[in-house]
Each structure stands twice: as structure tokens, then as C-alpha cells.
Design a protein around this motif. Structure first.
Motif, PDB file in Angstrom:
ATOM      1  N   MET A   1       0.850  -1.171   0.000  1.00 54.50           N
ATOM      2  CA  MET A   1       0.000   0.000   0.000  1.00 54.50           C
ATOM      3  C   MET A   1       0.903   1.243   0.000  1.00 54.50           C
ATOM      4  O   MET A   1       1.907   1.291   0.690  1.00 54.50           O
ATOM      5  CB  MET A   1      -0.890  -0.031   1.245  1.00 54.50           C
ATOM      6  N   SER A   2       0.529   2.235  -0.774  1.00 54.25           N
ATOM      7  CA  SER A   2       1.353   3.446  -0.879  1.00 54.25           C
ATOM      8  C   SER A   2       1.316   4.243   0.420  1.00 54.25           C
ATOM      9  O   SER A   2       0.383   4.129   1.216  1.00 54.25           O
ATOM     10  CB  SER A   2       0.862   4.320  -2.030  1.00 54.25           C
ATOM     11  N   ASN A   3       2.368   5.048   0.608  1.00 54.91           N
ATOM     12  CA  ASN A   3       2.433   5.889   1.805  1.00 54.91           C
ATOM     13  C   ASN A   3       1.247   6.847   1.893  1.00 54.91           C
ATOM     14  O   ASN A   3       0.749   7.116   2.980  1.00 54.91           O
ATOM     15  CB  ASN A   3       3.740   6.671   1.833  1.00 54.91           C
ATOM     16  N   GLN A   4       0.814   7.379   0.738  1.00 59.06           N
ATOM     17  CA  GLN A   4      -0.310   8.315   0.754  1.00 59.06           C
ATOM     18  C   GLN A   4      -1.588   7.623   1.217  1.00 59.06           C
ATOM     19  O   GLN A   4      -2.359   8.184   1.994  1.00 59.06           O
ATOM     20  CB  GLN A   4      -0.509   8.951  -0.627  1.00 59.06           C
ATOM     21  N   ALA A   5      -1.793   6.392   0.767  1.00 54.95           N
ATOM     22  CA  ALA A   5      -2.986   5.651   1.181  1.00 54.95           C
ATOM     23  C   ALA A   5      -2.957   5.373   2.685  1.00 54.95           C
ATOM     24  O   ALA A   5      -3.983   5.493   3.374  1.00 54.95           O
ATOM     25  CB  ALA A   5      -3.095   4.346   0.396  1.00 54.95           C
ATOM     26  N   VAL A   6      -1.788   5.014   3.195  1.00 55.66           N
ATOM     27  CA  VAL A   6      -1.641   4.763   4.627  1.00 55.66           C
ATOM     28  C   VAL A   6      -1.867   6.062   5.403  1.00 55.66           C
ATOM     29  O   VAL A   6      -2.575   6.087   6.415  1.00 55.66           O
ATOM     30  CB  VAL A   6      -0.244   4.172   4.942  1.00 55.66           C
ATOM     31  N   ALA A   7      -1.282   7.159   4.929  1.00 52.67           N
ATOM     32  CA  ALA A   7      -1.453   8.462   5.573  1.00 52.67           C
ATOM     33  C   ALA A   7      -2.929   8.848   5.604  1.00 52.67           C
ATOM     34  O   ALA A   7      -3.424   9.367   6.614  1.00 52.67           O
ATOM     35  CB  ALA A   7      -0.634   9.528   4.846  1.00 52.67           C
ATOM     36  N   ASN A   8      -3.635   8.583   4.509  1.00 48.89           N
ATOM     37  CA  ASN A   8      -5.066   8.898   4.445  1.00 48.89           C
ATOM     38  C   ASN A   8      -5.853   8.107   5.488  1.00 48.89           C
ATOM     39  O   ASN A   8      -6.768   8.641   6.114  1.00 48.89           O
ATOM     40  CB  ASN A   8      -5.614   8.622   3.052  1.00 48.89           C
ATOM     41  N   ARG A   9      -5.493   6.833   5.686  1.00 48.13           N
ATOM     42  CA  ARG A   9      -6.197   6.006   6.676  1.00 48.13           C
ATOM     43  C   ARG A   9      -5.977   6.530   8.097  1.00 48.13           C
ATOM     44  O   ARG A   9      -6.909   6.618   8.889  1.00 48.13           O
ATOM     45  CB  ARG A   9      -5.743   4.553   6.577  1.00 48.13           C
ATOM     46  N   TYR A  10      -4.731   6.836   8.409  1.00 50.86           N
ATOM     47  CA  TYR A  10      -4.434   7.392   9.737  1.00 50.86           C
ATOM     48  C   TYR A  10      -5.159   8.721   9.930  1.00 50.86           C
ATOM     49  O   TYR A  10      -5.717   8.990  10.989  1.00 50.86           O
ATOM     50  CB  TYR A  10      -2.925   7.591   9.929  1.00 50.86           C
ATOM     51  N   ALA A  11      -5.128   9.565   8.908  1.00 52.52           N
ATOM     52  CA  ALA A  11      -5.773  10.884   8.996  1.00 52.52           C
ATOM     53  C   ALA A  11      -7.275  10.726   9.206  1.00 52.52           C
ATOM     54  O   ALA A  11      -7.875  11.439  10.022  1.00 52.52           O
ATOM     55  CB  ALA A  11      -5.497  11.691   7.732  1.00 52.52           C
ATOM     56  N   PHE A  12      -7.883   9.797   8.478  1.00 55.15           N
ATOM     57  CA  PHE A  12      -9.328   9.607   8.603  1.00 55.15           C
ATOM     58  C   PHE A  12      -9.683   9.086   9.994  1.00 55.15           C
ATOM     59  O   PHE A  12     -10.660   9.539  10.607  1.00 55.15           O
ATOM     60  CB  PHE A  12      -9.848   8.655   7.517  1.00 55.15           C
ATOM     61  N   ALA A  13      -8.891   8.148  10.512  1.00 55.94           N
ATOM     62  CA  ALA A  13      -9.154   7.617  11.858  1.00 55.94           C
ATOM     63  C   ALA A  13      -9.023   8.720  12.909  1.00 55.94           C
ATOM     64  O   ALA A  13      -9.874   8.856  13.798  1.00 55.94           O
ATOM     65  CB  ALA A  13      -8.190   6.473  12.156  1.00 55.94           C
ATOM     66  N   LEU A  14      -7.972   9.519  12.789  1.00 60.55           N
ATOM     67  CA  LEU A  14      -7.772  10.628  13.731  1.00 60.55           C
ATOM     68  C   LEU A  14      -8.885  11.667  13.586  1.00 60.55           C
ATOM     69  O   LEU A  14      -9.377  12.199  14.581  1.00 60.55           O
ATOM     70  CB  LEU A  14      -6.404  11.274  13.512  1.00 60.55           C
ATOM     71  N   PHE A  15      -9.299  11.913  12.355  1.00 55.12           N
ATOM     72  CA  PHE A  15     -10.392  12.860  12.090  1.00 55.12           C
ATOM     73  C   PHE A  15     -11.671  12.406  12.794  1.00 55.12           C
ATOM     74  O   PHE A  15     -12.348  13.197  13.437  1.00 55.12           O
ATOM     75  CB  PHE A  15     -10.616  12.987  10.579  1.00 55.12           C
TER      76      PHE A  15
END
Length: 182
Positions: A1-15
Motif C-alpha cells: 500500500m502506498s504511503n499516501q494511502a496509509v497516511a489517508n487512513r491514519y488521517a481519517f481515523a484521527l479525524f
């Protein structure tokens, strides 16, 4: 999985957590500060990426540096990124979180380029006028001084640019004169 996709998942969970705890603004501001620290302190990034420093040492260091100045939610996110060896996604995660937070609050960021620093009143007026054009309830204005503009302002909101600078008008006149049109 790309870093951007992983970053998006973390961001969404934190959001989701920040929204649930009604701390969107607070977490957004704290993440911006943390991002600034990471971008302006390459030694910190090197320390957190160093293979000989244990995860526990990294977490203790970060906890010591940031506890008291950021919320528990932001601190735990940072500690989780260290634990999972994902500090490389911090900046894209913060950017995605900001995007999600602004969308939830019907806000946008406007980057205003001007020849001289704008006063608070001028920034407020720009935010008021251009919020309507961007179909947002509120704009957060970030002023960047660019002496090459000669005069006027250029505003960037997302992928839209409103350019009322003298430099652009002079460049346009030059193109028309060179092309031989009026």
C-alpha cells in the motif's frame, strides 16, 4: 500500500476521533505545529529514523518534548506512528487531516500573495469576499509576501487562482504587443 494511502487512513481515523471528541480545531492546530517542528528540525527526523535508537527511547523522547503542549489525542497519534515505524507519513497525514477538517467545517485555506504584508483587517476583508466566491462559510488566509508582483494581490484557494497583480497585467500586455494584437 502506498504511503499516501496509509497516511489517508491514519488521517481519517484521527479525524473521526477528533470529531467525536469535538476537538477538530484543536487537533488541526496541534498537527500543524507538529508538522512545522518536523519540517524545520531534520535532526528530530533523523533521530526518529535511526535504527539504533529503540522505539521505547523514541517514544519517551517525543512524549517528553510534546506532552503538555499538545492534546492526548495528538500525542497518542504521534506515539502510534513511532511504534508502527510510520513517522515518514506524518506530513501527508497532517495535510489530509487538515483537508478533512476543513471540509467538515465548510472552510478552505486561501494563500494570498502580496507585495507587502497584509493587515488583519485586509486579511479579514479578503476572507469575507472570497469565501462567497469559493462557496465556503469561512476562509483561513495565509499571507505570503512576494516582491516580484509589483502591486496587487494573487489568491489561491484550492486549485483556483484569482490574479489581480500588476506583473500579470504587464506580462499580458507584453504578449499582446509581441503578438501584434490589441
Amino acid at each position: 500500500m502506498s504511503n499516501q494511502a496509509v497516511a489517508n487512513r491514519y488521517a481519517f481515523a484521527l479525524f473521526q476521533l477528533a470529531k467525536e471528541k469535538k476537538q477538530l480545531d484543536k487537533v488541526n492546530n496541534e498537527l500543524a505545529t507538529i508538522k512545522d517542528v518536523f519540517e524545520t528540525t531534520p535532526e528530530l527526523v533523523s533521530y526518529l529514523d535511526h535504527p539504533k535508537v529503540t522505539t521505547k527511547q523514541k517514544q519517551e523522547f517525543v512524549q517528553k518534548q510534546f506532552s503538555g503542549s499538545v492534546s492526548e489525542l495528538s500525542l497518542h497519534t504521534l506515539l502510534l506512528l513511532i511504534e508502527r515505524k510510520r513517522t515518514d507519513i506524518l506530513v501527508p497525514m497532517v495535510n489530509k487531516f487538515k483537508e478533512l477538517a476543513y471540509a467538515a467545517q465548510d472552510m478552505a485555506e486561501a494563500t494570498v500573495y502580496s507585495v507587502k504584508p497584509l493587515s488583519e483587517a485586509e486579511q479579514a476583508e479578503i476572507a469575507k469576499v472570497f469565501a462567497k466566491k469559493a462557496k465556503k462559510s469561512k476562509l483561513e488566509v495565509k499571507n505570503i509576501v512576494d516582491s516580484e508582483l509589483i502591486g496587487g494581490i494573487k489568491i489561491r484557494i484550492g486549485d483556483r487562482i484569482y490574479d489581480g497583480t500588476l506583473k500579470t497585467q504587464l506580462d499580458s500586455m507584453k504578449r499582446k504587443l509581441v503578438a501584434g494584437t490589441r
